[in-house]
Scaffold this motif. Structure first.
Motif, PDB file in Angstrom:
ATOM      1  N   GLY A 160       0.794  -1.231   0.000  1.00 23.47           N
ATOM      2  CA  GLY A 160       0.000   0.000   0.000  1.00 23.47           C
ATOM      3  C   GLY A 160       0.820   1.272   0.000  1.00 23.47           C
ATOM      4  N   PHE A 161       2.105   1.188   0.341  1.00 27.85           N
ATOM      5  CA  PHE A 161       2.930   2.411   0.304  1.00 27.85           C
ATOM      6  C   PHE A 161       4.384   2.167  -0.088  1.00 27.85           C
ATOM      7  N   SER A 236      -3.892   5.263  -6.252  1.00 35.07           N
ATOM      8  CA  SER A 236      -4.294   3.953  -5.817  1.00 35.07           C
ATOM      9  C   SER A 236      -5.480   3.587  -6.692  1.00 35.07           C
ATOM     10  N   ASP A 279       1.198   7.852  -0.833  1.00 30.13           N
ATOM     11  CA  ASP A 279       0.798   6.510  -1.271  1.00 30.13           C
ATOM     12  C   ASP A 279      -0.088   5.851  -0.204  1.00 30.13           C
ATOM     13  N   ALA A 280       0.315   5.967   1.044  1.00 34.40           N
ATOM     14  CA  ALA A 280      -0.487   5.404   2.141  1.00 34.40           C
ATOM     15  C   ALA A 280      -1.844   6.096   2.219  1.00 34.40           C
ATOM     16  N   ALA A 282      -3.470   7.524  -0.223  1.00 36.17           N
ATOM     17  CA  ALA A 282      -4.302   7.113  -1.367  1.00 36.17           C
ATOM     18  C   ALA A 282      -4.982   5.776  -1.060  1.00 36.17           C
ATOM     19  N   THR A 283      -4.262   4.878  -0.419  1.00 32.26           N
ATOM     20  CA  THR A 283      -4.846   3.587  -0.046  1.00 32.26           C
ATOM     21  C   THR A 283      -5.909   3.775   1.041  1.00 32.26           C
TER      22      THR A 283
HETATM   23 MG    MG Z   1      -1.129   3.332  -1.916  1.00 35.32          MG
END
Ligand code: MG
Ligand code: ADP
Ligand code: MG
Length: 335
Positions: A160-161, A236, A279-280, A282-283
């Motif tokens: 996820g990141f 994501s 990134d985290a 977006a998840t």
């Molecule tokens: Mg992500």
């Protein structure tokens, strides 16, 4: 010497993190650019192998095996300790919507492999059994290089990141090698250094790097954004890794509360200077209910977010809307 002439441009590609990673370095002599690109390629490959959740041989898969065996304290390398620490912090900020400790759920749904599964969803009682064990990032304590898990059901999956965290490391490496103007594109997750240096050369001259936010429903882009030096755009998507079963689509982002794949969001893009955080986030925002988007974004300290729902609605924060072209900005709804 560069004044008025074309500036040197070096491009390279690597296949890593299950995707094509492209790098473009502008404005430095070819030999330096080639050396820098090679180093970044090697770094990304190393990080990929170390952070791989299940393929034997890497640092993370060893840690996962040790946790599953019930060993409580395991020593890891500094880079893995740092990314776990970061993941724990981001998970807490997300209120557990982003939780890299749910590797068992990812595996149960078959996304624990390089190619998406083709079969059927897991039986509900198997999902319930994992949920009952409550694997959470809060089950880990990380003291220096010592990782302690109080829950043998924890299986770490950094998917996820990982790309965001890896691009942060790659960007730092490029900067340390004196590269001022470059772009890294890992299958749509993009991080830029400086600008798209142009003909009249000089470092960080030229125009900003422009990146597209892909249209999840068809070939093309919904919008393009100009990135400022040091920014990245992380998406994501629920439209790339999925399987269909009995007319239903099951994609790879899992709601840790229910143990089942997220349905109503097709893509979330976050623009930020910190790749791991973006990134985290977006998840996490893929998992969050619409009413919680603003709160989760604020808690994770990301400002520029664009969300596309399965109905084709485009939602954005004010900060993101301000970065879009006026015609597109007029069509998005603000949250
Ligand atoms: Mg992500
Ligand atoms: P993309 O692969 O499109 O970049 P993400 O960045 O959201 O999408 O990463 C998805 C991956 O994250 C999944 O394949 C899985 O490995 C992992 N994952 C799934 N659900 C979660 C979650 N709720 N929290 C943390 N990681 C997750
Ligand atoms: Mg991602």
């Amino acid at each position: 010497a560069l004044w008025g002439g074309p500036i040197p441009v070096h491009r390279d590609t690597f296949y890593v993190f299950g995707t094509l990673v492209e790098i473009e370095i502008r404005g430095v002599p070819k030999t330096d650019a080639r050396a820098a690109a090679t180093r970044v390629g090697r770094l990304l490959r190393e990080v990929h192998d170390d952070w791989h959740a299940w393929r034997p041989g890497g640092a993370l898969s060893r840690l996962n095996a040790a946790i599953a065996e019930g060993r409580t304290t395991i020593m890891v390398d500094p880079r893995l300790a740092a990314v776990l620490h970061r993941g724990q912090h981001l998970s807490r900020a997300s209120g557990g919507l982003f939780d890299p400790a749910i590797g068992r759920l990812v595996a149960l749904w078959g996304f624990h492999a390089d190619t998406p599964p083709t079969g059927a969803p897991p039986a509900p009682d198997r999902i319930a059994a994992v949920l009952a064990e409550r694997p959470r990032m809060t089950d880990l304590s990380i003291e220096g290089l010592a990782v302690t898990s109080t829950n043998p059901a924890v299986q770490l999956d950094l998917g996820g990141f990982a790309k965001g965290a890896a691009l942060d490391l790659a960007a730092a490496e490029l900067r340390a090698m004196g590269i001022a103007d470059a772009v890294l594109n890992a299958g749509g997750d993009v991080h830029v250094l400086g600008r798209h240096a142009g003909r009249r050369g000089g470092r960080t001259g030229g125009r900003p790097w422009r990146v597209a936010i892909r249209d999840p429903f068809m070939w093309g882009a919904v919008a393009a954004v100009s990135l400022r030096p040091g920014e990245g755009l992380y998406t994501s998507g629920n439209y790339e890794r999925y399987f269909d079963h009995d007319g239903e689509r099951f994609a790879h982002i899992i709601d840790p509360r229910t143990g089942t794949p997220v349905r109503h969001i097709v893509s979330v893009s976050v623009l930020d200077t910190d790749g791991a955080r973006a990134d985290a986030a977006a998840t996490a925002l893929s998992v969050a209910d619409a009413g919680d988007w603003a709160r989760v974004a604020a808690a994770m300290a990301v400002e520029a977010v664009l969300i596309i729902t399965d109905q084709g609605e485009i939602w954005a924060t004010e900060a993101m809307r301000n970065r879009l072209d006026p015609q597109i900005a007029a069509t998005v709804r603000v949250f």
